[in-house]
Structures are given as structure tokens and as C-alpha cells.
Design an enzyme around this catalytic site. Structure first.
Site, PDB file in Angstrom:
ATOM      1  N   SER A 142       0.918  -1.087  -0.042  1.00 16.59           N
ATOM      2  CA  SER A 142       0.073  -0.100  -0.035  1.00 16.59           C
ATOM      3  C   SER A 142       0.789   1.208  -0.043  1.00 16.59           C
ATOM      4  O   SER A 142       1.784   1.445  -1.076  1.00 16.59           O
ATOM      5  CB  SER A 142      -0.913   0.094   1.208  1.00 16.59           C
ATOM      6  N   HIS A 143       0.860   2.105   0.971  1.00 15.37           N
ATOM      7  CA  HIS A 143       1.265   3.183   1.206  1.00 15.37           C
ATOM      8  C   HIS A 143       2.770   3.544   1.590  1.00 15.37           C
ATOM      9  O   HIS A 143       3.434   4.281   1.703  1.00 15.37           O
ATOM     10  CB  HIS A 143       0.311   4.281   2.025  1.00 15.37           C
ATOM     11  N   ASP A 173      -2.617   6.567  -3.402  1.00 13.28           N
ATOM     12  CA  ASP A 173      -1.543   6.041  -2.681  1.00 13.28           C
ATOM     13  C   ASP A 173      -0.849   4.719  -3.564  1.00 13.28           C
ATOM     14  O   ASP A 173      -1.287   4.597  -4.976  1.00 13.28           O
ATOM     15  CB  ASP A 173      -1.878   5.240  -1.722  1.00 13.28           C
ATOM     16  N   ASP A 195      -1.303   1.599  -4.052  1.00 21.03           N
ATOM     17  CA  ASP A 195      -2.070   0.619  -4.740  1.00 21.03           C
ATOM     18  C   ASP A 195      -3.228   0.972  -5.188  1.00 21.03           C
ATOM     19  O   ASP A 195      -4.365   0.258  -5.461  1.00 21.03           O
ATOM     20  CB  ASP A 195      -2.149  -0.695  -3.585  1.00 21.03           C
ATOM     21  N   ASP A 236      -5.846   2.525  -3.504  1.00 14.30           N
ATOM     22  CA  ASP A 236      -7.312   2.544  -2.780  1.00 14.30           C
ATOM     23  C   ASP A 236      -7.553   3.748  -2.013  1.00 14.30           C
ATOM     24  O   ASP A 236      -8.503   3.922  -1.318  1.00 14.30           O
ATOM     25  CB  ASP A 236      -7.415   1.172  -1.935  1.00 14.30           C
ATOM     26  N   ARG A 237      -6.399   4.351  -1.625  1.00 16.98           N
ATOM     27  CA  ARG A 237      -6.497   5.577  -0.746  1.00 16.98           C
ATOM     28  C   ARG A 237      -6.827   6.916  -1.358  1.00 16.98           C
ATOM     29  O   ARG A 237      -6.326   6.733  -2.805  1.00 16.98           O
ATOM     30  CB  ARG A 237      -5.232   5.904   0.132  1.00 16.98           C
ATOM     31  N   SER A 271      -7.995   6.958   7.533  1.00 20.14           N
ATOM     32  CA  SER A 271      -6.770   6.778   6.942  1.00 20.14           C
ATOM     33  C   SER A 271      -6.985   7.016   5.252  1.00 20.14           C
ATOM     34  O   SER A 271      -6.346   6.126   4.549  1.00 20.14           O
ATOM     35  CB  SER A 271      -6.406   5.269   7.264  1.00 20.14           C
ATOM     36  N   LYS A 295     -11.597  -0.204  -0.569  1.00 22.45           N
ATOM     37  CA  LYS A 295     -11.585   1.267  -0.736  1.00 22.45           C
ATOM     38  C   LYS A 295     -11.238   1.694  -2.033  1.00 22.45           C
ATOM     39  O   LYS A 295     -10.395   0.950  -2.764  1.00 22.45           O
ATOM     40  CB  LYS A 295     -10.960   1.908   0.469  1.00 22.45           C
ATOM     41  N   ARG A 333      -0.818   5.589  17.189  1.00 18.63           N
ATOM     42  CA  ARG A 333      -1.645   6.593  16.397  1.00 18.63           C
ATOM     43  C   ARG A 333      -2.662   7.274  17.530  1.00 18.63           C
ATOM     44  O   ARG A 333      -3.281   6.352  18.039  1.00 18.63           O
ATOM     45  CB  ARG A 333      -2.581   5.718  15.282  1.00 18.63           C
TER      46      ARG A 333
HETATM   47  C1  G16 Z   1      -4.819  -0.626   5.319  1.00 16.91           C
HETATM   48  C2  G16 Z   1      -6.450  -1.032   5.864  1.00 16.91           C
HETATM   49  C3  G16 Z   1      -7.250   0.171   6.221  1.00 16.91           C
HETATM   50  C4  G16 Z   1      -6.579   0.892   7.627  1.00 16.91           C
HETATM   51  C5  G16 Z   1      -5.406   1.395   7.189  1.00 16.91           C
HETATM   52  C6  G16 Z   1      -4.538   1.733   8.601  1.00 16.91           C
HETATM   53  O1  G16 Z   1      -5.086   0.527   4.483  1.00 16.91           O
HETATM   54  O2  G16 Z   1      -6.702  -1.463   4.448  1.00 16.91           O
HETATM   55  O3  G16 Z   1      -8.519  -0.454   6.475  1.00 16.91           O
HETATM   56  O4  G16 Z   1      -7.404   2.002   7.986  1.00 16.91           O
HETATM   57  O5  G16 Z   1      -4.436   0.059   6.863  1.00 16.91           O
HETATM   58  O6  G16 Z   1      -4.482   0.747   9.449  1.00 16.91           O
HETATM   59  P1  G16 Z   1      -3.375   0.926  10.609  1.00 16.91           P
HETATM   60  O7  G16 Z   1      -3.971   2.094  11.413  1.00 16.91           O
HETATM   61  O8  G16 Z   1      -3.413  -0.559  11.613  1.00 16.91           O
HETATM   62  O9  G16 Z   1      -1.915   1.051  10.103  1.00 16.91           O
HETATM   63  P2  G16 Z   1      -4.059   0.301   3.410  1.00 16.91           P
HETATM   64  O10 G16 Z   1      -4.331   1.571   2.310  1.00 16.91           O
HETATM   65  O11 G16 Z   1      -2.661   0.514   3.961  1.00 16.91           O
HETATM   66  O12 G16 Z   1      -4.200  -1.226   2.719  1.00 16.91           O
END
Ligand code: G16
Length: 546
Positions: free
Chosen positions: A115-116, A280, A282, A284-285, A368, A379, A499
Site C-alpha cells: 500500500s502506502h 496511494d 495501490d 485504494d486511498r 486513513s 476502498k 496513532r
Molecule cells: C490499511 C487498511 C485500512 C486501515 C489502514 C490503516 O490500509 O486497509 O482499513 O485503515 O491500513 O491501518 P493501521 O492504522 O492499522 O495502520 P492500506 O491502504 O494500507 O491497505
């Protein structure tokens, strides 16, 4: 088993427990002998029917994406799977993978992404399994995969040639069929079925309607080029940083004020674009910006819900909405006005899956930078951007007016997240334990100028399958609707990330033009003191504020 396949003896790794969203680790961890193979075999072993299974496979194009896909192909043929649908060049954004799983009714998909998180040989890689509904595997499946990974003794892999992932078409490897498909076309068609592209196109022709999209050298580049520059006729360069790179150009592909600096600079300059967005690693954000205004993800969800009736794909109304617990309660107020249910789930998109499948909700989102709907089970960054563009076109108003009007009607949930990244895990765990121990004693007491209404550790019972998820974050709620939430991230790969989510509710008109951080300062001070952040982490300020 295929003829040229080997059964390889292996030993379990003890750290293959999927986090908030799949297994994320440094690339070097995945490159260890057997590491990726073990996890893929663990996924295969949990499929209800392995023989003949059909899966979608793709990733965000980061370093090790292509190598991982070749390994998955060789393991799929050795394990007797029926078909793999792979995005061209190994590229699939997470939402488009979700769409393909649903469209082709496969037995699920494997998405390769961290992801990010940054990419490159010394950065991160990730892998997750999505179920046939297109969504991230729920906890009972990730637990089953983890449990397989802990007892694995062997995996199956074929000796086979490399498949050319850049060439569209059909291939065969033993009894395995492989289809390399256009990564963008189906997704672009899906978007055109939800939004009024003619209306958006006409609107964007108007004076001073330049938009900017920062793809952050990640997976949405090809999607954004096609949708903005080909279908919506925006000028070339509208999507910038649009070529997916193995290391995202050395950047941190997280669409927020801290990491999408180039875009933010444009949006807060005198002659900047009138609308800006980013996505981001991938895809989705999303981050939404108007000229001189940043829309918090929590506000964005609330505004989309409040205005969904003007968007073709949502004009028949919303079944309900959902947000993750740390996301602000802005959308709750909209749901109340619309007379629909608002569900509060733990962090993680996987928790929305059951609600979406059961038709209980139409829109959902997270603080997020995640927003989405029932069109897929992930997302969806570009979807959120197109929703906003359709909204601006339908209302003929700039972002700032839409946000201000929303606050006039519903009040403002000023919001920020303070992250303390890569702190010692022991210190972070001790902080949470100490806070947990004292939280119930805070109820009814004053903290600064606030009075504590509730303090608890969030627990969720899924309304569809009754599964229970405990210890999902410590919340301290105040009588005026303000709130502080403490959680440890489930996506980091080094140490722990603490967080702290701050939310201040206000109906004072003067606060609508105030800086969110000023409004949140008293809460930030209370958080630091109550949780003894410096004592437990050795830090006196957050690493990133979003
Ligand atoms: C993932 C999850 C999201 C979550 C985010 C942050 O996003 O798919 O549902 O809100 O991580 O999670 P955490 O606070 O546990 O780091 P992504 O975009 O990283 O796949």
C-alpha cells in the site's frame, strides 16, 4: 500435481500473521528462501477447493512485484489451480482487482502490495488474499492462513518458463490457464457506469477548471491517464507522477499533506488548480483538495453521503453508511438526518465486507484516506475523486463552498491524526496497557476543560456473523462530542506505530475558518499527558500529522 512439479520441504516461519491488511514486511524478508512460497502455499491450503480454482493476481508494481507473480504462477500450476487472471505488466490497483474478482466470479485474488509503505530493495512488500466477494479476507480466513503457515512442511512449485506479463493474451502452463488482461479497461467502464462523465467533461471545459492528480509514481498512473486525459479530455499532464516506478521515485506513496508535497504546494498557491487529488501505492486511498482547502477523509465521507442523491450511481438513496471507529463522527450526523443506519467498525476495510454483502450499507470510509461504496469490496481512490468531480459539476460549486455549507448544516468535526512511527514495541505496548488500566477510572472526571463521558477499549460484534473483535482501540469521549482515540497500527513493518486520533466538534461559526490544529491543541495536550507519551516512547512530538 503437474508433471514437472517439485514438492519442496520447508520449515514454518513464525511471523506470517497478516496485519490490518495482509502480510507486510521488508522486501528482504520476502526474498528469504521459501518465505513467499510458504505464505502462498498457506493461502492455497485454505482455499475451499484448490483443484481448478480461479484467482485474480496483480499488484501495485513495486519492487519484487513481477518476481512474486512468476512464483505464484509456478506454484499455481503445481497445485493444480485452474486459471489465473493477471493484470498486464503485473499491475492491478487494489480496487480494480476487487472489481475483476467480482466480475469474473473467481475464487478470490492475490494482491501484491504494501500500500502506502515505500518500495524498493530496502523497503516494503506485501501480499494479501481477497475472497470471492472481492474484499480482503476476514479475520477467520486470515487466522486460518496464519495457522497453516505455522505448520507448513512443504510447498509445491513447478519448474516452468517465465510468462510474459507484458503481452495481453492467453497462455497455458500445464493444466493452468493464464489470461493477461488489460489492467485499466474494466475499471474505467465501471466508473462510467456510476458517474455522469458527460456532465463532468462539460464542467471541466469551463474557465479556471484545471485539475491536478498526483499518482505518486504508483499504480493509479495508468488509470488516471486513461480516465482523466483520454475519457474526460483533460489536458496532458493533468495526472502527474503517472508512471508506476519500482520504488515510487523514492517517495512515500501516501496521499496526505505530509507526503504529497508537490500537489499540496500547487493547491495552496495563488494560481493553483481548482481541484486536486492524490492516490496511494495501490490506488485504494485518496486525498481531496480544493484551492486552499484540504478535505479531511472523515469530512469527505460525510459530504459524499449527504450529497449522494445527485450522483447517478447513488441517486436511489443509501442503504446505510459505515465508518471505522477512529474516523470522525461527521458521517453519523448525516446518517441521522437521512434516517439511515451508521455502523461503527474496527479499523480495517475487511470489517465493511459483511455489511456491504448484506446490503446494509452503500458508502463507507476511514480516516486513513479510504472511501468506498458497494461497487467493489475495497476502498477506491479514483472512485472518490470522480465522486467529488461529479459533485462539483452537479452543484457547480468549488470544494470550499461545499465544505463550508456542510459545516453550517451539520457542525464541524475538526480532526487530525498524530502518528509516532517506529517506536519501541515494548514501550508502545506498555503505554496501551497503562492507559487501558486507568481508562474506566476517567469516566465522569474532568480532563483539561473537558469532561469525560466514556472511556473504553473498543470491541465490535459483527452484526452479520456475530464474530467478535476485541481491543480495537482505546477511546476517551467527552461530553461536548470531542474525542481522543489511541491505537497501535497494524500495517507498520518496523517497531510499533502509535496513532492518536483527535476530534473536536464545534458549531461555532468562527471555528469554521480556524486552523484544525489550533482547535485540536487542547486535546493533543490532554492526550500527551494522559497517555504519558514521552515517558513510554521517549518522543516529545509526533513523526507525522495527517
Ligand atoms: C490499511 C487498511 C485500512 C486501515 C489502514 C490503516 O490500509 O486497509 O482499513 O485503515 O491500513 O491501518 P493501521 O492504522 O492499522 O495502520 P492500506 O491502504 O494500507 O491497505
Amino acid at each position: 500435481m503437474d508433471q514437472n512439479s517439485d514438492i519442496i520441504s520447508t520449515k514454518p516461519f513464525n511471523d506470517q500473521k497478516p496485519g490490518t491488511s495482509g502480510l507486510r514486511k521488508p522486501v528482504k524478508v520476502f526474498q528469504q528462501s521459501h518465505y513467499l512460497e510458504n505464505f502462498v502455499q498457506a493461502i492455497f491450503n485454505t482455499l475451499p477447493t484448490l483443484k481448478g480454482a480461479r484467482l485474480v493476481v496483480g499488484g501495485d508494481g513495486r519492487y519484487y512485484n513481477r518476481e512474486a507473480i512468476q512464483i505464484i504462477i509456478r506454484m499455481a500450476t503445481a497445485n493444480g489451480l485452474g486459471e489465473l487472471l493477471i493484470g498486464q505488466g503485473g499491475i492491478l490497483s487494489t480496487p480494480s482487482a476487487s472489481h475483476l474478482i467480482r466480475k469474473h466470479q473467481t475464487d478470490g485474488g492475490i494482491i501484491l502490495s504494501a500500500s502506502h509503505n515505500p518500495g524498493g530493495p530496502d523497503k516494503d512488500f506485501g501480499i494479501k488474499f481477497n475472497t470471492p466477494n472481492g474484499g480482503p479476507a476476514p479475520e477467520k480466513i486470515t487466522e486460518a492462513i496464519y495457522s497453516e503457515s505455522k505448520q507448513l512442511k512443504e510447498y509445491r512449485i513447478a519448474e516452468a518458463r517465465e510468462i510474459d506479463l507484458d503481452k495481453l493474451g492467453k497462455f497455458e502452463l500445464g493444466s493452468l490457464k493464464i489470461r493477461v488482461i488489460d489492467s485499466v479497461a474494466d475499471y474505467s467502464n465501471l466508473m462510467q457506469s456510476l458517474f455522469d462523465f458527460d456532465q463532468i467533461r462539460d464542467y471541466l471545459q469551463g474557465n479556471d477548471r484545471r485539475i491536478a492528480f498526483d499518482a505518486m509514481h504508483a499504480v493509479t498512473g495508468p488509470y488516471a491517464k486513461q480516465i482523466f486525459e483520454q475519457v474526460l479530455n483533460c489536458p496532458p499532464g493533468t495526472a502527474f507522477n503517472a508512471e508506476p516506478l519500482l520504488d515510487f521515485g523514492g517517495g512515500h506513496p501516501d496521499p496526505n499533506l505530509a507526503h504529497a508535497k508537490e500537489l499540496v504546494k500547487q493547491m495552496f498557491s495563488d494560481n493553483g488548480p481548482f481541484f486536486g487529488a492524490a492516490s496511494d501505492g495501490d490506488g485504494d486511498r485518496n486525498m481531496i483538495l480544493g484551492r486552499n482547502i484540504f478535505v479531511t477523509p472523515s469530512d469527505s465521507l460525510a459530504i459524499l453521503a449527504a450529497n449522494a442523491a445527485v450522483i447517478p450511481g447513488y441517486k436511489h438513496g443509501l442503504a446505510g453508511v459505515a465508518r471505522s471507529m477512529p474516523t470522525s463522527a461527521a458521517v453519523d450526523r448525516v446518517a441521522e438526518k437521512l434516517g439511515i443506519e451508521c455502523y461503527e467498525t474496527p479499523t480495517g476495510w475487511k470489517f465493511f465486507g459483511n455489511l456491504l454483502d448484506a446490503g446494509k450499507i452503500t458508502l463507507c470510509g476511514e480516516e486513513s484516506f479510504g472511501t468506498g461504496s458497494d461497487h467493489v469490496r475495497e476502498k477506491d481512490g479514483l472512485w472518490a475523486v470522480l465522486f467529488w468531480l461529479n459533485l462539483l459539476a452537479a452543484k457547480q460549486q468549488p470544494v470550499i463552498n461545499i465544505v463550508q455549507q456542510h459545516w453550517q448544516e451539520f457542525g464541524r468535526n475538526a480532526y487530525a491524526r498524530h502518528d509516532y512511527e517506529e517506536v519501541e514495541s515494548d514501550g508502545a505496548n506498555s503505554l496501551m496497557e497503562a492507559l487501558r488500566a486507568k481508562s474506566s477510572g476517567l469516566i465522569g472526571k474532568p480532563l483539561g476543560a473537558f469532561s469525560v463521558q466514556y472511556a473504553d477499549d473498543f470491541s465490535y460484534t459483527d452484526p452479520i456473523d456475530d464474530s467478535i473483535s476485541n481491543q480495537q482501540g482505546l477511546r476517551i469521549g467527552f461530553e461536548d462530542g470531542s474525542r481522543i482515540v489511541f491505537r497501535l497500527s497494524g500495517t507498520g513493518t518496523q517497531g510499533a506505530t502509535l496513532r492518536i486520533y483527535l476530534e473536536a466538534y464545534t458549531q461555532e461559526k468562527a471555528d469554521f475558518s480556524a486552523n484544525a490544529h489550533e482547535l485540536l491543541k487542547p486535546l493533543a495536550e490532554i492526550a500527551a499527558e494522559t497517555a504519558q507519551i514521552t515517558h513510554f516512547t521517549g518522543r516529545d512530538k509526533p513523526t507525522v500529522i495527517t
